[in-house]
Design a protein around this motif. Sequence first.
Motif, PDB file in Angstrom:
ATOM      1  N   LEU A   1      53.232  84.536  58.022  1.00  0.00           N
ATOM      2  CA  LEU A   1      53.869  84.055  56.359  1.00  0.00           C
ATOM      3  C   LEU A   1      55.503  83.797  56.191  1.00  0.00           C
ATOM      4  CD1 LEU A   1      53.084  83.143  53.719  1.00  0.00           C
ATOM      5  CD2 LEU A   1      52.261  85.083  53.326  1.00  0.00           C
ATOM      6  N   ARG A   2      55.983  85.221  56.542  1.00  0.00           N
ATOM      7  CA  ARG A   2      57.591  85.371  56.537  1.00  0.00           C
ATOM      8  C   ARG A   2      58.045  84.574  57.478  1.00  0.00           C
ATOM      9  NH1 ARG A   2      59.456  89.648  53.724  1.00  0.00           N
ATOM     10  NH2 ARG A   2      61.100  90.257  54.855  1.00  0.00           N
ATOM     11  N   ALA A   3      58.002  84.141  58.302  1.00  0.00           N
ATOM     12  CA  ALA A   3      58.320  83.460  59.336  1.00  0.00           C
ATOM     13  C   ALA A   3      58.216  81.701  58.753  1.00  0.00           C
ATOM     14  CB  ALA A   3      57.910  83.523  60.654  1.00  0.00           C
TER      15      ALA A   3
ATOM     16  N   TRP B   1      65.102  81.575  53.957  1.00  0.00           N
ATOM     17  CA  TRP B   1      64.927  83.568  53.407  1.00  0.00           C
ATOM     18  C   TRP B   1      62.915  84.019  53.493  1.00  0.00           C
ATOM     19  CZ3 TRP B   1      65.622  80.187  48.964  1.00  0.00           C
ATOM     20  CH2 TRP B   1      64.819  80.879  47.551  1.00  0.00           C
ATOM     21  N   ALA B   2      62.563  84.902  53.009  1.00  0.00           N
ATOM     22  CA  ALA B   2      61.264  85.007  53.078  1.00  0.00           C
ATOM     23  C   ALA B   2      61.118  85.867  52.268  1.00  0.00           C
ATOM     24  CB  ALA B   2      60.239  86.075  54.616  1.00  0.00           C
ATOM     25  N   ALA B   3      59.870  86.454  51.368  1.00  0.00           N
ATOM     26  CA  ALA B   3      59.983  87.325  49.791  1.00  0.00           C
ATOM     27  C   ALA B   3      58.368  87.658  49.866  1.00  0.00           C
ATOM     28  CB  ALA B   3      59.817  86.435  48.924  1.00  0.00           C
ATOM     29  N   SER B   4      57.381  87.108  50.723  1.00  0.00           N
ATOM     30  CA  SER B   4      56.645  87.856  50.973  1.00  0.00           C
ATOM     31  C   SER B   4      55.866  89.268  51.482  1.00  0.00           C
ATOM     32  CB  SER B   4      55.300  86.678  50.789  1.00  0.00           C
ATOM     33  OG  SER B   4      54.965  85.360  50.394  1.00  0.00           O
TER      34      SER B   4
ATOM     35  N   GLU C   1      52.983  92.414  53.004  1.00  0.00           N
ATOM     36  CA  GLU C   1      51.291  92.333  53.050  1.00  0.00           C
ATOM     37  C   GLU C   1      50.799  92.665  51.469  1.00  0.00           C
ATOM     38  OE1 GLU C   1      50.652  96.197  55.234  1.00  0.00           O
ATOM     39  OE2 GLU C   1      51.707  95.582  56.992  1.00  0.00           O
ATOM     40  N   ASP C   2      51.441  93.055  50.677  1.00  0.00           N
ATOM     41  CA  ASP C   2      50.610  92.304  49.067  1.00  0.00           C
ATOM     42  C   ASP C   2      49.822  91.448  48.846  1.00  0.00           C
ATOM     43  OD1 ASP C   2      50.729  95.013  48.466  1.00  0.00           O
ATOM     44  OD2 ASP C   2      52.223  95.106  46.999  1.00  0.00           O
ATOM     45  N   GLU C   3      50.637  90.275  49.058  1.00  0.00           N
ATOM     46  CA  GLU C   3      50.023  88.651  49.304  1.00  0.00           C
ATOM     47  C   GLU C   3      49.640  88.438  50.447  1.00  0.00           C
ATOM     48  OE1 GLU C   3      53.542  89.119  46.360  1.00  0.00           O
ATOM     49  OE2 GLU C   3      53.972  90.335  48.820  1.00  0.00           O
ATOM     50  N   VAL C   4      48.967  88.923  51.560  1.00  0.00           N
ATOM     51  CA  VAL C   4      48.853  88.653  52.451  1.00  0.00           C
ATOM     52  C   VAL C   4      46.746  89.241  52.331  1.00  0.00           C
ATOM     53  CG1 VAL C   4      47.657  89.386  55.117  1.00  0.00           C
ATOM     54  CG2 VAL C   4      50.356  88.687  54.561  1.00  0.00           C
ATOM     55  N   LEU C   5      47.314  90.631  51.746  1.00  0.00           N
ATOM     56  CA  LEU C   5      46.019  91.178  51.321  1.00  0.00           C
ATOM     57  C   LEU C   5      45.483  90.398  49.888  1.00  0.00           C
ATOM     58  CD1 LEU C   5      46.759  95.364  51.518  1.00  0.00           C
ATOM     59  CD2 LEU C   5      45.308  93.432  52.488  1.00  0.00           C
ATOM     60  N   VAL C   6      45.844  90.177  49.555  1.00  0.00           N
ATOM     61  CA  VAL C   6      45.201  88.635  49.002  1.00  0.00           C
ATOM     62  C   VAL C   6      44.240  87.720  48.573  1.00  0.00           C
ATOM     63  CG1 VAL C   6      45.142  86.910  46.979  1.00  0.00           C
ATOM     64  CG2 VAL C   6      46.958  89.356  46.922  1.00  0.00           C
TER      65      VAL C   6
ATOM     66  N   HIS D   1      47.748  76.814  55.109  1.00  0.00           N
ATOM     67  CA  HIS D   1      47.751  76.859  56.440  1.00  0.00           C
ATOM     68  C   HIS D   1      49.065  77.120  57.770  1.00  0.00           C
ATOM     69  CE1 HIS D   1      49.357  73.482  59.144  1.00  0.00           C
ATOM     70  NE2 HIS D   1      48.097  72.992  59.964  1.00  0.00           N
ATOM     71  N   ILE D   2      48.972  77.961  57.922  1.00  0.00           N
ATOM     72  CA  ILE D   2      50.399  78.516  59.362  1.00  0.00           C
ATOM     73  C   ILE D   2      50.230  79.038  60.626  1.00  0.00           C
ATOM     74  CG2 ILE D   2      52.382  80.350  58.972  1.00  0.00           C
ATOM     75  CD1 ILE D   2      51.061  81.220  56.328  1.00  0.00           C
ATOM     76  N   VAL D   3      51.565  78.021  61.217  1.00  0.00           N
ATOM     77  CA  VAL D   3      51.200  77.911  62.358  1.00  0.00           C
ATOM     78  C   VAL D   3      51.861  78.597  63.182  1.00  0.00           C
ATOM     79  CG1 VAL D   3      51.224  76.639  64.707  1.00  0.00           C
ATOM     80  CG2 VAL D   3      49.841  76.220  62.273  1.00  0.00           C
TER      81      VAL D   3
END
Length: 360
Positions: free
Chosen positions: A46-48, A56-59, A61-66, A106-108
């Motif tokens: 997600l950060r990549a 830049w990345a802002a997210s 693990e909390d955003e992933v856990l949602v 959608h993330i690759v």
Amino acid sequence: MIPEDNRFESDPTDALPEDPGLPEGWVVDTPDGADEATVARLTELLRAHERAGRGWAASGEDEVLVEVSEHGLAMRENVVVRDPDGTIQAWGSVHDRAEGRMLFVHIVDRTIDERLADRCSDVLFGWAEAQARAVGAARGLAVQQIDTGSFADDERQHGWLADAGFDRVRTWWQMSRSVEADEAELVPDPARWERQGVVFRLVERSGDGMPDEADLRAVHDVLEGAFTDHFNSAEETFQEFIHRLREDPGHRWDHWWLAEIVDGDEPEPAGALVGTVSESATGPDGSYVAYLGVLESARGRGVATGLLRTIIADAAARGRDRVGLEVDADSPTGADGLYTSMGWGTKYVTESWHRDVTVH
């Protein structure tokens, strides 16, 4: 209503063809949201994705856990694509947001071979289409919308979306405004203040800290009424609304405000603002305007301005350095003029892409 059983297909093999078109050794499965390594890898992806799309990345693990935690899965389903070493190289998530509207992540991976990336992308789109049919059928719909987003400068994502039959339908300005300490005095008290027959106040809470349900329903009713004619408005039940917003990592009950007109016999809800916390690991936190709505009958009375001044003052009092919000760049309402006049500027731009899937 929040369903007792998730409306999606939980097994990827039921949502994909027997041969999904991946190279030998590559597999499709469901991620385990309780596994720390899995959550860490999804966070990395997600950060990549964010760095490639906006710089830049802002997210975290909390955003992933949602998306992948047991709580979030009441209204969501996830899929991952693993290479022969078991490393997750692609991740898809679908969210049963409201009747007729399904959100899709959608993330690759950004480093794998282009041909492999294309195959992973195809798997995610095929899976999402099947999930759209499943959730649409469960809701009794003939057509189910897939709603996904992209950073405005992410050409790789744009190409995949267009090839998969999605249309670019909207542009959004992600705006931010700096906050100075002395702006805590912008309003007499962010918890409650009044101007020209309009009271701005926090939703009431009981001794245990939980909010008053009548106030929450008033917020929901105002926002539903305010956005009825807005782009892609989809009716969301009160239960869906509260469940979804409580999942936000920045959710705080003391960031929900009501504006009421009090020049009659009884206070009349006229506007609402739902704020959240934007936490920072490297400096002060910020506040974020998740929702701001004013009923048409109350427009012209300074309700939106008053609510915005309230969250700015609240942020300043808490020692925060910014307030963010999202603006529909294509809206005819001219709301961006209000934000610009109050000091907001565009930080980056995102897009909405939609595809309608026939359910039957």
